[in-house]
Design a protein around this motif. Sequence first.
Motif, PDB file in Angstrom:
ATOM      1  N   ALA A   1      10.701   3.113  -1.002  1.00  0.00           N
ATOM      2  CA  ALA A   1      10.135   2.206   0.003  1.00  0.00           C
ATOM      3  C   ALA A   1      10.221   0.757  -0.467  1.00  0.00           C
ATOM      4  N   LEU A   2       9.988   0.515  -1.751  1.00  0.00           N
ATOM      5  CA  LEU A   2      10.106  -0.847  -2.290  1.00  0.00           C
ATOM      6  C   LEU A   2      11.546  -1.343  -2.205  1.00  0.00           C
TER       7      LEU A   2
ATOM      8  N   ARG B   1       0.849  -1.198   0.000  1.00  0.00           N
ATOM      9  CA  ARG B   1       0.000   0.000   0.000  1.00  0.00           C
ATOM     10  C   ARG B   1       0.880   1.242   0.000  1.00  0.00           C
ATOM     11  N   PHE B   2       0.509   2.202  -0.841  1.00  0.00           N
ATOM     12  CA  PHE B   2       1.215   3.475  -0.928  1.00  0.00           C
ATOM     13  C   PHE B   2       0.259   4.617  -0.618  1.00  0.00           C
ATOM     14  N   LYS B   3       0.820   5.775  -0.291  1.00  0.00           N
ATOM     15  CA  LYS B   3       0.003   6.963  -0.090  1.00  0.00           C
ATOM     16  C   LYS B   3      -0.787   7.210  -1.377  1.00  0.00           C
ATOM     17  N   GLY B   4      -2.069   7.421  -1.260  1.00  0.00           N
ATOM     18  CA  GLY B   4      -2.907   7.645  -2.436  1.00  0.00           C
ATOM     19  C   GLY B   4      -3.711   6.427  -2.854  1.00  0.00           C
ATOM     20  N   ASP B   5      -3.292   5.235  -2.401  1.00  0.00           N
ATOM     21  CA  ASP B   5      -4.024   4.015  -2.760  1.00  0.00           C
ATOM     22  C   ASP B   5      -5.433   4.031  -2.175  1.00  0.00           C
ATOM     23  N   TYR B   6      -6.368   3.545  -2.960  1.00  0.00           N
ATOM     24  CA  TYR B   6      -7.729   3.332  -2.483  1.00  0.00           C
ATOM     25  C   TYR B   6      -7.791   1.949  -1.851  1.00  0.00           C
ATOM     26  N   LEU B   7      -8.502   1.840  -0.756  1.00  0.00           N
ATOM     27  CA  LEU B   7      -8.701   0.540  -0.135  1.00  0.00           C
ATOM     28  C   LEU B   7     -10.089   0.015  -0.484  1.00  0.00           C
ATOM     29  N   LEU B   8     -10.146  -1.292  -0.685  1.00  0.00           N
ATOM     30  CA  LEU B   8     -11.385  -1.979  -1.016  1.00  0.00           C
ATOM     31  C   LEU B   8     -11.644  -3.069   0.007  1.00  0.00           C
ATOM     32  N   PRO B   9     -12.886  -3.495   0.155  1.00  0.00           N
ATOM     33  CA  PRO B   9     -13.150  -4.631   1.042  1.00  0.00           C
ATOM     34  C   PRO B   9     -12.466  -5.894   0.517  1.00  0.00           C
TER      35      PRO B   9
ATOM     36  N   SER C   1      12.284  -2.331   1.352  1.00  0.00           N
ATOM     37  CA  SER C   1      11.638  -3.611   1.665  1.00  0.00           C
ATOM     38  C   SER C   1      12.373  -4.781   1.026  1.00  0.00           C
ATOM     39  N   ALA C   2      12.766  -4.632  -0.228  1.00  0.00           N
ATOM     40  CA  ALA C   2      13.470  -5.714  -0.928  1.00  0.00           C
ATOM     41  C   ALA C   2      14.798  -6.036  -0.250  1.00  0.00           C
ATOM     42  N   LYS C   3      15.491  -5.022   0.223  1.00  0.00           N
ATOM     43  CA  LYS C   3      16.778  -5.234   0.894  1.00  0.00           C
ATOM     44  C   LYS C   3      16.616  -5.944   2.238  1.00  0.00           C
ATOM     45  N   ARG C   4      15.422  -5.914   2.782  1.00  0.00           N
ATOM     46  CA  ARG C   4      15.155  -6.579   4.066  1.00  0.00           C
ATOM     47  C   ARG C   4      14.795  -8.057   3.909  1.00  0.00           C
ATOM     48  N   VAL C   5      14.471  -8.489   2.703  1.00  0.00           N
ATOM     49  CA  VAL C   5      14.114  -9.897   2.485  1.00  0.00           C
ATOM     50  C   VAL C   5      15.386 -10.732   2.640  1.00  0.00           C
ATOM     51  N   PRO C   6      15.349 -11.807   3.417  1.00  0.00           N
ATOM     52  CA  PRO C   6      16.552 -12.615   3.622  1.00  0.00           C
ATOM     53  C   PRO C   6      17.103 -13.200   2.315  1.00  0.00           C
ATOM     54  N   LYS C   7      18.409 -13.285   2.262  1.00  0.00           N
ATOM     55  CA  LYS C   7      19.098 -13.884   1.120  1.00  0.00           C
ATOM     56  C   LYS C   7      19.030 -15.398   1.245  1.00  0.00           C
TER      57      LYS C   7
ATOM     58  N   ASN D   1       9.150   2.847 -13.118  1.00  0.00           N
ATOM     59  CA  ASN D   1       9.255   2.463 -11.707  1.00  0.00           C
ATOM     60  C   ASN D   1      10.041   1.169 -11.549  1.00  0.00           C
ATOM     61  N   SER D   2       9.833   0.219 -12.451  1.00  0.00           N
ATOM     62  CA  SER D   2      10.616  -1.027 -12.412  1.00  0.00           C
ATOM     63  C   SER D   2      12.089  -0.724 -12.650  1.00  0.00           C
ATOM     64  N   ARG D   3      12.367   0.102 -13.658  1.00  0.00           N
ATOM     65  CA  ARG D   3      13.753   0.483 -13.948  1.00  0.00           C
ATOM     66  C   ARG D   3      14.390   1.137 -12.731  1.00  0.00           C
ATOM     67  N   ASP D   4      13.671   2.076 -12.125  1.00  0.00           N
ATOM     68  CA  ASP D   4      14.225   2.802 -10.989  1.00  0.00           C
ATOM     69  C   ASP D   4      14.473   1.897  -9.784  1.00  0.00           C
ATOM     70  N   LEU D   5      13.627   0.888  -9.603  1.00  0.00           N
ATOM     71  CA  LEU D   5      13.859  -0.055  -8.509  1.00  0.00           C
ATOM     72  C   LEU D   5      15.120  -0.869  -8.768  1.00  0.00           C
TER      73      LEU D   5
END
Length: 119
Positions: free
Chosen positions: A56-57, A13-21, A60-66, A107-111
């Motif tokens: 932020a992505l 979830r990012f700032k601006g995302d709409y939440l749905l049930p 998060s990716a850097k925190r995933v165990p190797k 965004n993929s390139r930048d990540l």
Amino acid sequence: GQDAQPFGCAATRFKGDYLLPQSPASSVPHCLGCLQNQTLLYDHCKSHSQWVDVAALATSAKRVPKCEGDRGGNSAHCIDGMDNLQSSRVFLARGECRTYTGSAVENSRDLYKALGTRE
């Protein structure tokens, strides 16, 4: 990858995302940062790319165990080390998917850049 989105983006979830049930029909069964029984719009990273927080992505990716040794057999929640990206080339394409808008592929390139891929 073709029609790819940044690693971890679909369930974040990012700032601006709409939440749905949350329901069987919502198509996003897991959401990081959502309220209980809430979820995200399907393909929000493609159709609302302006909401994506690449930094932020990357964090998060850097925190995933190797993955070590058995390549995930006993460590189901691991990924290859980020150092592998330093000698890798990445090819991205927009493809024929009409859900891509704005800077979805960028965004993929930048990540990948944030994770150490050389240009």
